[in-house]
Motif scaffolding. Sequence first.
Motif, PDB file in Angstrom:
ATOM      1  N   TYR A 111       0.838  -1.200   0.000  1.00  0.00           N
ATOM      2  CA  TYR A 111       0.000   0.000   0.000  1.00  0.00           C
ATOM      3  C   TYR A 111       0.878   1.257   0.000  1.00  0.00           C
ATOM      4  CZ  TYR A 111      -3.101   3.722   1.470  1.00  0.00           C
ATOM      5  OH  TYR A 111      -3.767   4.921   1.541  1.00  0.00           O
ATOM      6  N   ASN A 112       1.942   1.241   0.782  1.00  0.00           N
ATOM      7  CA  ASN A 112       2.848   2.395   0.812  1.00  0.00           C
ATOM      8  C   ASN A 112       3.454   2.652  -0.554  1.00  0.00           C
ATOM      9  OD1 ASN A 112       2.413   3.041   3.503  1.00  0.00           O
ATOM     10  ND2 ASN A 112       4.003   1.643   4.211  1.00  0.00           N
ATOM     11  N   ARG A 169       2.772   6.125  -2.598  1.00  0.00           N
ATOM     12  CA  ARG A 169       3.887   6.952  -3.095  1.00  0.00           C
ATOM     13  C   ARG A 169       3.790   7.154  -4.597  1.00  0.00           C
ATOM     14  NH1 ARG A 169       7.232   4.006   0.543  1.00  0.00           N
ATOM     15  NH2 ARG A 169       7.844   2.588  -1.122  1.00  0.00           N
ATOM     16  N   MET A 170       3.433   6.104  -5.316  1.00  0.00           N
ATOM     17  CA  MET A 170       3.439   6.198  -6.770  1.00  0.00           C
ATOM     18  C   MET A 170       2.212   6.890  -7.343  1.00  0.00           C
ATOM     19  SD  MET A 170       5.383   2.774  -8.044  1.00  0.00           S
ATOM     20  CE  MET A 170       5.272   3.347  -9.746  1.00  0.00           C
ATOM     21  N   THR A 171       1.034   6.610  -6.794  1.00  0.00           N
ATOM     22  CA  THR A 171      -0.177   7.203  -7.366  1.00  0.00           C
ATOM     23  C   THR A 171      -0.458   8.591  -6.819  1.00  0.00           C
ATOM     24  OG1 THR A 171      -1.648   6.214  -5.719  1.00  0.00           O
ATOM     25  CG2 THR A 171      -1.235   4.936  -7.742  1.00  0.00           C
ATOM     26  N   ASP A 181      -6.676   6.118  -5.364  1.00  0.00           N
ATOM     27  CA  ASP A 181      -5.958   5.365  -6.395  1.00  0.00           C
ATOM     28  C   ASP A 181      -5.074   4.289  -5.777  1.00  0.00           C
ATOM     29  OD1 ASP A 181      -7.095   6.733  -8.508  1.00  0.00           O
ATOM     30  OD2 ASP A 181      -5.397   8.108  -8.774  1.00  0.00           O
ATOM     31  N   ALA A 182      -4.454   4.598  -4.643  1.00  0.00           N
ATOM     32  CA  ALA A 182      -3.595   3.621  -3.969  1.00  0.00           C
ATOM     33  C   ALA A 182      -4.407   2.410  -3.526  1.00  0.00           C
ATOM     34  CB  ALA A 182      -2.889   4.265  -2.780  1.00  0.00           C
ATOM     35  N   TYR A 191       7.883  12.823 -12.795  1.00  0.00           N
ATOM     36  CA  TYR A 191       9.036  12.984 -11.912  1.00  0.00           C
ATOM     37  C   TYR A 191       8.875  12.130 -10.656  1.00  0.00           C
ATOM     38  CZ  TYR A 191      10.713  17.190 -14.435  1.00  0.00           C
ATOM     39  OH  TYR A 191      11.203  18.076 -15.359  1.00  0.00           O
ATOM     40  N   ARG A 192       7.687  12.203 -10.051  1.00  0.00           N
ATOM     41  CA  ARG A 192       7.450  11.475  -8.805  1.00  0.00           C
ATOM     42  C   ARG A 192       7.586   9.966  -9.028  1.00  0.00           C
ATOM     43  NH1 ARG A 192       2.326  13.094  -7.068  1.00  0.00           N
ATOM     44  NH2 ARG A 192       1.399  11.289  -8.020  1.00  0.00           N
ATOM     45  N   THR A 193       7.090   9.482 -10.145  1.00  0.00           N
ATOM     46  CA  THR A 193       7.156   8.052 -10.431  1.00  0.00           C
ATOM     47  C   THR A 193       8.596   7.578 -10.541  1.00  0.00           C
ATOM     48  OG1 THR A 193       5.033   8.140 -11.573  1.00  0.00           O
ATOM     49  CG2 THR A 193       6.447   6.250 -12.048  1.00  0.00           C
ATOM     50  N   VAL A 194       9.389   8.290 -11.324  1.00  0.00           N
ATOM     51  CA  VAL A 194      10.787   7.904 -11.499  1.00  0.00           C
ATOM     52  C   VAL A 194      11.538   8.011 -10.173  1.00  0.00           C
ATOM     53  CG1 VAL A 194      12.962   8.502 -12.635  1.00  0.00           C
ATOM     54  CG2 VAL A 194      10.849   8.450 -13.957  1.00  0.00           C
ATOM     55  N   LEU A 195      11.313   9.077  -9.433  1.00  0.00           N
ATOM     56  CA  LEU A 195      11.975   9.251  -8.135  1.00  0.00           C
ATOM     57  C   LEU A 195      11.622   8.106  -7.192  1.00  0.00           C
ATOM     58  CD1 LEU A 195      13.558  11.643  -6.422  1.00  0.00           C
ATOM     59  CD2 LEU A 195      11.365  11.683  -5.273  1.00  0.00           C
ATOM     60  N   ASN A 196      10.356   7.766  -7.097  1.00  0.00           N
ATOM     61  CA  ASN A 196       9.926   6.679  -6.222  1.00  0.00           C
ATOM     62  C   ASN A 196      10.520   5.337  -6.639  1.00  0.00           C
ATOM     63  OD1 ASN A 196       8.280   7.877  -4.210  1.00  0.00           O
ATOM     64  ND2 ASN A 196       6.674   8.182  -5.723  1.00  0.00           N
ATOM     65  N   LEU A 197      10.474   5.043  -7.937  1.00  0.00           N
ATOM     66  CA  LEU A 197      10.999   3.761  -8.400  1.00  0.00           C
ATOM     67  C   LEU A 197      12.503   3.640  -8.138  1.00  0.00           C
ATOM     68  CD1 LEU A 197       9.078   3.317 -11.769  1.00  0.00           C
ATOM     69  CD2 LEU A 197       8.780   1.980  -9.666  1.00  0.00           C
ATOM     70  N   TYR A 198      13.226   4.722  -8.337  1.00  0.00           N
ATOM     71  CA  TYR A 198      14.674   4.664  -8.162  1.00  0.00           C
ATOM     72  C   TYR A 198      15.068   4.743  -6.690  1.00  0.00           C
ATOM     73  CZ  TYR A 198      19.629   5.559  -8.806  1.00  0.00           C
ATOM     74  OH  TYR A 198      20.994   5.472  -8.754  1.00  0.00           O
TER      75      TYR A 198
END
Length: 188
Positions: free
Chosen positions: A41-42, A46-48, A53-54, A138-145
């Motif tokens: 869930y976290n 973070r991603m959505t 949406d989460a 930006y948020r998606t890439v930051l979270n994934l990395y």
Amino acid sequence: MKASVNNLNQTQLAGNVIDRCKKGDVRAFRELYDAYSAAMYNICLRMTGNVSDAEDTLQEAFIQVHRNIGKLERDTSISAWIKRIVVNHCLNTLRKKKVYFEEVEEVEVAEETAIDENSFTMTVAAVKTAIHGLPHGYRTVLNLYLFEEYSHREIAEMMGITESTAKTQYMRAKEKVRQIVKQQNLIH
């Protein structure tokens, strides 16, 4: 010695739960869900970027986990397998919302410059707020990395962008977070 025994017991326990799930044991799937849902869930949140949406994404991901648990191979890490499903569902949610991932030409990404951290204070709350305020790409890439620890190559493959775009968006996201935090400090 004790840590390796605990890891072995956890692995055996997980294997037992997975075996029971594969046999259709509803209680075993509930155990699996209870063990992994909070962490997943976290990731979704973070991603959505929003609770609704989460929650929806988490539910869809665990439906897929349930449907495909029979295909899980014995030597596969259950947590990595579930995480991959969750991340893919998050990316699908973002795609449905037409999140824009900025393509860039092949450019050299400059090394990070030193920041005078004494000039402003970064609190956890300020950084979380800044990350939440980033554009979705930006948020998606930051979270994934940063949080999910995927490489830029893996991120590029998952998102259908170039590796240089993934790197550039990560660098821009970090800079944007710094700017937002710095601006918050000037206001307060």
